[in-house]
Design a protein around this motif. Structure first.
Motif, short mmCIF file in Angstrom:
data_model
loop_
_atom_site.label_atom_id
_atom_site.label_comp_id
_atom_site.label_asym_id
_atom_site.label_seq_id
_atom_site.Cartn_x
_atom_site.Cartn_y
_atom_site.Cartn_z
N TRP A 110 -7.03 -6.31 -3.00
CA TRP A 110 -6.52 -4.96 -3.45
C TRP A 110 -5.90 -4.82 -4.57
O TRP A 110 -6.18 -3.50 -5.13
CB TRP A 110 -5.36 -4.78 -1.98
N GLU A 130 -8.39 -2.08 -5.89
CA GLU A 130 -7.72 -0.47 -5.62
C GLU A 130 -6.53 -0.25 -6.80
O GLU A 130 -6.30 0.85 -6.84
CB GLU A 130 -7.07 -0.67 -4.15
N ARG A 153 0.79 -1.37 -0.04
CA ARG A 153 -0.03 0.02 0.00
C ARG A 153 0.74 1.17 0.21
O ARG A 153 0.39 2.32 -0.44
CB ARG A 153 -0.86 0.34 1.27
#
Length: 131
Positions: free
Chosen positions: A74, A78, A41
């Protein structure tokens, strides 16, 4: 090389490819392989999205092949990773998840990401046939 290149081993060196901020593709792939979502991230999106190994396997291949569903989700939701992306042997993240016995990843890829269960790699190999 064969199908076994995505086990728990280190990702193959991707020709010393350096992405943004001096982060190598190997660094990104190792984080995906290890399921380290917290560190992934923190990376620039383009560093994650351009990382591939010498087989053209992506972070999604590596996280799926090692059973890290949170990282897979993710990457797809994302970062916009392609759940049907094929590497040089035509194997998708579904092939690698199935090969390594990660049924929860297989269910998620087929159910939520609409990856065809019968997607074929080179030589017509499906996820049900990988070894």
């Amino acid at each position: 090389a064969g199908a076994g290149h995505l086990g728990k081993r280190q990702p193959p060196t991707p020709s010393a490819q350096t992405t943004t901020a001096g982060i190598t593709a190997e660094d990104v792939l190792a984080l995906a392989r290890d399921g380290d979502l917290q560190k992934l991230r923190l990376l620039p999106p383009d560093a994650v999205m351009t990382a591939v190994d010498r087989h053209c396997s992506t972070p999604l291949h590596w996280s799926a092949g090692n059973g890290h569903v949170a990282v897979c989700k993710w990457l797809v939701h994302e970062r916009g990773s392609d759940a049907t992306a094929a590497n040089r042997t035509g194997r998708t993240p579904l092939h690698l998840a199935a090969r390594n016995g990660h049924l929860h990843i297989c269910r998620w890829l087929v159910g939520e990401c609409s990856v065809p269960a019968d997607v074929q790699a080179k030589h017509g190999v499906t996820a049900l046939q990988v070894r």
